[in-house]
Design a protein around this motif. Structure first.
Motif, PDB file in Angstrom:
ATOM      1  N   ASP A   2       0.817  -1.109   0.316  1.00  0.00           N
ATOM      2  CA  ASP A   2       0.161   0.153  -0.594  1.00  0.00           C
ATOM      3  C   ASP A   2       0.893   1.274   0.551  1.00  0.00           C
ATOM      4  O   ASP A   2       1.903   1.581   0.970  1.00  0.00           O
ATOM      5  CB  ASP A   2      -0.761  -0.019   1.340  1.00  0.00           C
ATOM      6  CG  ASP A   2      -1.804  -1.155   0.880  1.00  0.00           C
ATOM      7  OD1 ASP A   2      -2.455  -1.075   0.485  1.00  0.00           O
ATOM      8  OD2 ASP A   2      -2.387  -1.591   2.188  1.00  0.00           O
ATOM      9  N   LEU A   4       1.138   5.402  -0.094  1.00  0.00           N
ATOM     10  CA  LEU A   4       0.445   6.443  -0.015  1.00  0.00           C
ATOM     11  C   LEU A   4       1.723   7.607  -1.274  1.00  0.00           C
ATOM     12  O   LEU A   4       3.285   7.885  -1.013  1.00  0.00           O
ATOM     13  CB  LEU A   4       0.923   7.063   1.434  1.00  0.00           C
ATOM     14  CG  LEU A   4       0.063   8.136   1.615  1.00  0.00           C
ATOM     15  CD1 LEU A   4      -1.613   8.849   1.772  1.00  0.00           C
ATOM     16  CD2 LEU A   4       0.284   8.705   3.058  1.00  0.00           C
ATOM     17  N   HIS A  30      -1.054  -1.330  -4.389  1.00  0.00           N
ATOM     18  CA  HIS A  30      -2.196   0.020  -4.532  1.00  0.00           C
ATOM     19  C   HIS A  30      -1.888   0.673  -4.003  1.00  0.00           C
ATOM     20  O   HIS A  30      -1.476   1.787  -3.346  1.00  0.00           O
ATOM     21  CB  HIS A  30      -3.279  -0.593  -3.327  1.00  0.00           C
ATOM     22  CG  HIS A  30      -4.588  -0.310  -3.278  1.00  0.00           C
ATOM     23  ND1 HIS A  30      -5.888  -1.238  -3.300  1.00  0.00           N
ATOM     24  CD2 HIS A  30      -5.031   0.947  -3.642  1.00  0.00           C
ATOM     25  CE1 HIS A  30      -6.329  -0.627  -2.508  1.00  0.00           C
ATOM     26  NE2 HIS A  30      -6.471   0.738  -3.254  1.00  0.00           N
ATOM     27  N   HIS A  32      -2.567   5.253  -3.749  1.00  0.00           N
ATOM     28  CA  HIS A  32      -3.757   5.460  -2.231  1.00  0.00           C
ATOM     29  C   HIS A  32      -3.336   7.470  -2.151  1.00  0.00           C
ATOM     30  O   HIS A  32      -2.173   7.844  -1.955  1.00  0.00           O
ATOM     31  CB  HIS A  32      -3.650   5.413  -0.955  1.00  0.00           C
ATOM     32  CG  HIS A  32      -3.863   4.340  -0.554  1.00  0.00           C
ATOM     33  ND1 HIS A  32      -4.969   3.730  -0.065  1.00  0.00           N
ATOM     34  CD2 HIS A  32      -3.302   3.201  -0.265  1.00  0.00           C
ATOM     35  CE1 HIS A  32      -5.201   2.735  -0.197  1.00  0.00           C
ATOM     36  NE2 HIS A  32      -3.963   2.321  -0.274  1.00  0.00           N
ATOM     37  N   VAL A  34      -3.501  10.774  -2.249  1.00  0.00           N
ATOM     38  CA  VAL A  34      -4.278  12.312  -1.771  1.00  0.00           C
ATOM     39  C   VAL A  34      -3.866  13.295  -1.693  1.00  0.00           C
ATOM     40  O   VAL A  34      -2.523  14.068  -1.624  1.00  0.00           O
ATOM     41  CB  VAL A  34      -4.165  11.785   0.080  1.00  0.00           C
ATOM     42  CG1 VAL A  34      -2.835  11.579   0.497  1.00  0.00           C
ATOM     43  CG2 VAL A  34      -4.478  12.803   1.056  1.00  0.00           C
ATOM     44  N   PRO A  64      -6.518   2.113  -7.803  1.00  0.00           N
ATOM     45  CA  PRO A  64      -6.220   3.387  -7.268  1.00  0.00           C
ATOM     46  C   PRO A  64      -7.128   4.472  -6.520  1.00  0.00           C
ATOM     47  O   PRO A  64      -8.323   4.091  -6.545  1.00  0.00           O
ATOM     48  CB  PRO A  64      -5.347   4.230  -7.772  1.00  0.00           C
ATOM     49  CG  PRO A  64      -5.885   3.900  -9.312  1.00  0.00           C
ATOM     50  CD  PRO A  64      -6.352   2.808  -9.386  1.00  0.00           C
ATOM     51  N   GLU A  65      -6.928   4.730  -5.079  1.00  0.00           N
ATOM     52  CA  GLU A  65      -7.706   5.097  -4.499  1.00  0.00           C
ATOM     53  C   GLU A  65      -7.373   7.248  -4.642  1.00  0.00           C
ATOM     54  O   GLU A  65      -6.495   7.049  -4.909  1.00  0.00           O
ATOM     55  CB  GLU A  65      -7.824   4.890  -2.644  1.00  0.00           C
ATOM     56  CG  GLU A  65      -8.044   3.473  -2.743  1.00  0.00           C
ATOM     57  CD  GLU A  65      -8.716   3.269  -1.024  1.00  0.00           C
ATOM     58  OE1 GLU A  65      -8.525   4.500  -0.224  1.00  0.00           O
ATOM     59  OE2 GLU A  65      -8.574   2.313  -0.953  1.00  0.00           O
ATOM     60  N   THR A  67      -8.944  10.507  -2.666  1.00  0.00           N
ATOM     61  CA  THR A  67      -9.079  11.584  -1.948  1.00  0.00           C
ATOM     62  C   THR A  67      -8.553  12.068  -1.628  1.00  0.00           C
ATOM     63  O   THR A  67      -7.482  12.644  -1.954  1.00  0.00           O
ATOM     64  CB  THR A  67      -9.098  11.087  -0.181  1.00  0.00           C
ATOM     65  OG1 THR A  67      -8.210  10.238   0.399  1.00  0.00           O
ATOM     66  CG2 THR A  67      -9.986   9.523  -0.502  1.00  0.00           C
ATOM     67  N   ASN A  90      -3.552   4.293   8.639  1.00  0.00           N
ATOM     68  CA  ASN A  90      -4.082   3.384   7.515  1.00  0.00           C
ATOM     69  C   ASN A  90      -3.446   2.281   6.911  1.00  0.00           C
ATOM     70  O   ASN A  90      -3.194   1.290   6.207  1.00  0.00           O
ATOM     71  CB  ASN A  90      -4.172   4.791   6.601  1.00  0.00           C
ATOM     72  CG  ASN A  90      -5.521   5.469   7.222  1.00  0.00           C
ATOM     73  OD1 ASN A  90      -6.816   4.865   6.942  1.00  0.00           O
ATOM     74  ND2 ASN A  90      -5.250   6.262   6.592  1.00  0.00           N
ATOM     75  N   TYR A  92      -0.041   2.313   5.894  1.00  0.00           N
ATOM     76  CA  TYR A  92       0.507   1.962   4.733  1.00  0.00           C
ATOM     77  C   TYR A  92       2.333   1.803   4.826  1.00  0.00           C
ATOM     78  O   TYR A  92       3.149   2.127   5.548  1.00  0.00           O
ATOM     79  CB  TYR A  92       0.976   3.926   3.732  1.00  0.00           C
ATOM     80  CG  TYR A  92      -0.668   4.197   3.700  1.00  0.00           C
ATOM     81  CD1 TYR A  92      -1.686   3.601   2.826  1.00  0.00           C
ATOM     82  CD2 TYR A  92      -0.950   5.099   3.902  1.00  0.00           C
ATOM     83  CE1 TYR A  92      -2.776   4.100   2.823  1.00  0.00           C
ATOM     84  CE2 TYR A  92      -2.492   5.949   4.116  1.00  0.00           C
ATOM     85  CZ  TYR A  92      -3.174   4.824   2.566  1.00  0.00           C
ATOM     86  OH  TYR A  92      -4.780   5.411   2.801  1.00  0.00           O
TER      87      TYR A  92
END
Length: 129
Positions: A2, A4, A30, A32, A34, A64-65, A67, A90, A92
């Motif tokens: 994960d 970030l 993955h 993330h 932000v 992918p996320e 936010t 989270n 990461y």
């Protein structure tokens, strides 16, 4: 893994996002993504739109996320602490951040978000110039 990737719309941030995309594709990670802001504006939407375009054009194996986190963040060191809190909350595995050189006076007063995360030594990190 994960990953970030905090973004702020700067060229360094865009290079870091491109690097993180390659990393996620190569490692099956993955992403993330932000964006920290104190107020959502047209600039916020432009930053997110650019990130969406970059993510959509990549063949990332995991969805992918993307936010936005609204916080009262005004200095780079405060943003760095928010990033560290986000990592801690989270779990990461890795952080990828862009970094651009600032003048000595700016760094003395405001610090650097990447430097704050790096000095904490709490999560593996890649800094993209």
């Amino acid at each position: 893994m994960d990953i970030l990737i905090p973004i702020d719309g700067t060229d360094a941030s865009k290079r870091a996002l491109d690097f993180a995309i390659e990393m996620a594709v190569g490692m099956g990670g993955h992403l993330h993504v932000v964006h920290f802001t104190n107020k959502e504006t047209d600039a916020t939407e432009a930053i997110l739109s650019d990130a969406r375009d970059r993510l959509d054009s990549a063949d990332i194996p995991n969805e992918p996320e993307l936010t936005t986190i609204r916080e009262d963040v005004w200095t780079a060191s405060r943003v760095g602490k928010e990033i560290l809190d986000t990592v801690s909350r989270n779990g990461y595995d890795h952080v990828v951040m862009g970094h651009h050189e600032k003048r000595v006076v700016d760094r003395a007063i405001f610090g650097s978000a990447a430097e704050t995360v790096f000095r904490a030594e709490s999560v593996p990190m890649t800094v993209v110039p």
